[in-house]
Design an enzyme around this catalytic site. Structure first.
Site, PDB file in Angstrom:
ATOM      1  N   LYS A 111      -2.023  -2.825 -13.413  1.00 55.18           N
ATOM      2  CA  LYS A 111      -0.847  -3.636 -13.082  1.00 55.18           C
ATOM      3  C   LYS A 111      -0.381  -4.513 -14.242  1.00 55.18           C
ATOM      4  O   LYS A 111       0.795  -4.792 -14.367  1.00 55.18           O
ATOM      5  CB  LYS A 111      -1.117  -4.494 -11.844  1.00 55.18           C
ATOM      6  CG  LYS A 111      -1.170  -3.665 -10.574  1.00 55.18           C
ATOM      7  CD  LYS A 111      -1.093  -4.529  -9.333  1.00 55.18           C
ATOM      8  CE  LYS A 111      -1.045  -3.640  -8.097  1.00 55.18           C
ATOM      9  NZ  LYS A 111      -1.016  -4.381  -6.863  1.00 55.18           N
ATOM     10  N   LYS A 192      -1.908   7.785  -7.008  1.00 57.53           N
ATOM     11  CA  LYS A 192      -1.772   7.370  -5.607  1.00 57.53           C
ATOM     12  C   LYS A 192      -0.332   6.947  -5.277  1.00 57.53           C
ATOM     13  O   LYS A 192       0.386   6.443  -6.141  1.00 57.53           O
ATOM     14  CB  LYS A 192      -2.744   6.238  -5.299  1.00 57.53           C
ATOM     15  CG  LYS A 192      -2.233   4.840  -5.592  1.00 57.53           C
ATOM     16  CD  LYS A 192      -3.116   3.794  -4.922  1.00 57.53           C
ATOM     17  CE  LYS A 192      -2.531   2.408  -5.115  1.00 57.53           C
ATOM     18  NZ  LYS A 192      -1.782   1.871  -4.008  1.00 57.53           N
ATOM     19  N   LYS A 195       3.436   1.193  -3.554  1.00 59.96           N
ATOM     20  CA  LYS A 195       4.611   0.350  -3.294  1.00 59.96           C
ATOM     21  C   LYS A 195       5.346   0.010  -4.568  1.00 59.96           C
ATOM     22  O   LYS A 195       6.525  -0.289  -4.556  1.00 59.96           O
ATOM     23  CB  LYS A 195       4.157  -0.984  -2.702  1.00 59.96           C
ATOM     24  CG  LYS A 195       3.741  -0.945  -1.297  1.00 59.96           C
ATOM     25  CD  LYS A 195       3.173  -2.317  -0.926  1.00 59.96           C
ATOM     26  CE  LYS A 195       2.575  -2.258   0.451  1.00 59.96           C
ATOM     27  NZ  LYS A 195       1.750  -3.427   0.730  1.00 59.96           N
TER      28      LYS A 195
HETATM   29  P1  ATP Z   1       0.496  -2.026  -4.735  1.00 58.78           P
HETATM   30  O1  ATP Z   1       0.674  -0.678  -5.369  1.00 58.78           O
HETATM   31  O2  ATP Z   1       1.606  -2.984  -5.001  1.00 58.78           O
HETATM   32  O3  ATP Z   1      -0.893  -2.618  -4.929  1.00 58.78           O
HETATM   33  P2  ATP Z   1      -0.328  -0.851  -2.299  1.00 58.78           P
HETATM   34  O4  ATP Z   1       0.483   0.280  -1.836  1.00 58.78           O
HETATM   35  O5  ATP Z   1      -1.638  -0.561  -2.971  1.00 58.78           O
HETATM   36  O6  ATP Z   1       0.592  -1.775  -3.179  1.00 58.78           O
HETATM   37  P3  ATP Z   1      -1.708  -2.878  -0.776  1.00 58.78           P
HETATM   38  O7  ATP Z   1      -1.137  -3.909   0.139  1.00 58.78           O
HETATM   39  O8  ATP Z   1      -2.282  -3.308  -2.088  1.00 58.78           O
HETATM   40  O9  ATP Z   1      -0.590  -1.776  -1.024  1.00 58.78           O
HETATM   41  O10 ATP Z   1      -2.831  -2.077  -0.003  1.00 58.78           O
HETATM   42  C1  ATP Z   1      -2.975  -2.100   1.420  1.00 58.78           C
HETATM   43  C2  ATP Z   1      -4.001  -1.071   1.838  1.00 58.78           C
HETATM   44  O11 ATP Z   1      -3.468   0.245   1.646  1.00 58.78           O
HETATM   45  C3  ATP Z   1      -5.306  -1.117   1.029  1.00 58.78           C
HETATM   46  O12 ATP Z   1      -6.392  -0.907   1.916  1.00 58.78           O
HETATM   47  C4  ATP Z   1      -5.180   0.037   0.082  1.00 58.78           C
HETATM   48  O13 ATP Z   1      -6.437   0.556  -0.289  1.00 58.78           O
HETATM   49  C5  ATP Z   1      -4.415   1.032   0.933  1.00 58.78           C
HETATM   50  N1  ATP Z   1      -3.673   1.989   0.112  1.00 58.78           N
HETATM   51  C6  ATP Z   1      -2.744   1.695  -0.807  1.00 58.78           C
HETATM   52  N2  ATP Z   1      -2.242   2.806  -1.362  1.00 58.78           N
HETATM   53  C7  ATP Z   1      -2.887   3.849  -0.768  1.00 58.78           C
HETATM   54  C8  ATP Z   1      -2.802   5.259  -0.903  1.00 58.78           C
HETATM   55  N3  ATP Z   1      -1.955   5.821  -1.747  1.00 58.78           N
HETATM   56  N4  ATP Z   1      -3.600   6.027  -0.143  1.00 58.78           N
HETATM   57  C9  ATP Z   1      -4.468   5.469   0.743  1.00 58.78           C
HETATM   58  N5  ATP Z   1      -4.592   4.143   0.928  1.00 58.78           N
HETATM   59  C10 ATP Z   1      -3.815   3.330   0.182  1.00 58.78           C
HETATM   60 MG    MG Z   2      -2.784  -2.206  -3.814  1.00 64.95          MG
END
Ligand code: ATP
Ligand code: MG
Length: 325
Positions: A111, A192, A195
């Protein structure tokens, strides 16, 4: 009864990775354990946010928790900032965490992209996350695979605290699913779904309309083999579609491989599109009803009261043990 804690950041939107990797587990666990689920808004400000938008997104995510089936009678749902102990325990643990440990955090490296103009909170974020979990004396933390390293750090900090100051904290374990723990980006299936991806063709959000879901899945990157086979290493795009279909239609991946013998990606995509839309439509309807109701605020207030009781007790014990008056 086991104690469970997890949280999601109220940034942008909830995507299928968050849902399949983490939030669906939250729903299952509410019938088996004493669950605390948090909207982690203090984590969201590690990247600059518009205040009004952050307020809205915090409630959006809480409404999504309810729409996917979390039940405030079974699980405690609350907003992180409404429980002060998170910030307080976060500081206490910062004084236990080592710079070397934080330097090794993959998510920080990704990040910050090596820039030293990112805020210090982005760097110490995993310690606040450890505080979130440890305050509730959680045994289990349902998360996606990308959080494995942060949960390891949480365990290490809990063990260090207990060793240095006497046994106060439960050492938690990560609950990571076998399939769906890492949903990949549709446009870049080697990474992955996220967001923070640059293109909206990377993800499907829980609120995407059917036409958009169709458009995004049609554009999803596959490969030129046209043979439906699950192999995340060499066929990440097709494997990702199989995981989505398997989870939404509740059919095992083995069965799907048999079903698509001699049938190409076109039909697979059509079926994934249909299963995704069928799954998300009722959630979207519930979401829009809940988001506008006063009920939501009441549920979060009650959740915060209950969370405060538990978290206050733990932080008091931590301070006592450390000699903080
Ligand atoms: P960012 O990329 O901004 O960190 P994020 O999509 O990872 O956002 P978070 O709020 O950090 O969202 O994560 C929330 C939950 O979703 C966590 O348990 C994380 O492990 C899970 N998660 C995030 N992305 C994935 C993915 N691509 N596949 C499975 N689980 C995910
Ligand atoms: Mg995350």
């Amino acid at each position: 009864m086991k104690r469970v804690f997890s949280g999601v950041q109220p940034t942008n939107f909830v995507h299928l990775g968050n849902y399949l990797g983490a939030i669906q587990q939250f729903v299952k666990l509410q019938d088996q354990a004493d669950c605390y689920y948090c909207v982690v808004n203090l984590h969201a400000i590690t990247i600059p946010r518009d205040p009004q938008e952050l307020r809205e997104k915090t409630l959006d995510l809480a409404a999504m928790y309810l729409a996917v089936g979390l039940d405030p009678k079974k699980a405690t749902l609350f907003v992180q900032s409404q429980v002060r102990a998170h910030s307080e325990a976060g500081w206490l643990l910062q004084c236990l965490a080592r710079i070397g440990e934080l330097n090794r955090m993959i998510q920080y490296k990704e990040k910050s992209k090596g820039s030293d103009s990112v805020v210090a909170g982005l760097y110490t974020y995993p310690v606040l996350q450890a505080a979130d979990i440890l305050l509730y004396q959680a045994d289990q933390v349902p998360v996606g695979e990308d959080q494995k390293q942060h949960i390891e750090l949480t365990r290490e900090l809990a063990e260090r605290f207990n060793r240095d100051y006497g046994h106060v904290l439960t050492v938690p374990e990560a609950l990571i699913q076998k399939e769906g723990a890492k949903i990949m980006g549709l446009d870049e299936p080697e990474k992955k779904m996220s967001k923070s991806a640059d293109s909206h063709f990377n993800y499907i959000t829980m609120l995407d309309e059917p036409k958009l879901i169709e458009k995004k899945l049609k554009r999803a990157v596959t490969d030129s083999e046209n043979i439906v086979r699950y192999d995340p290493e060499t066929k990440p795009g097709v494997s990702n579609l199989l995981v989505l279909y398997s989870r939404f239609a509740d059919i095992s991946i083995c069965e799907l491989e048999r079903k698509y013998e001699g049938i190409g990606y076109g039909q697979l995509k059509k079926d994934v599109i249909e299963a995704t839309i069928d799954h998300l439509t009722p959630i979207q309807q519930r979401y829009h009803e809940i988001r506008l109701s006063d009920e939501l605020i009441r549920i979060l207030q009650q959740g915060a009261e209950k969370a405060n009781e538990v978290a206050e007790q733990t932080v008091r014990k931590m301070k006592d043990a450390m000699g903080i008056l």
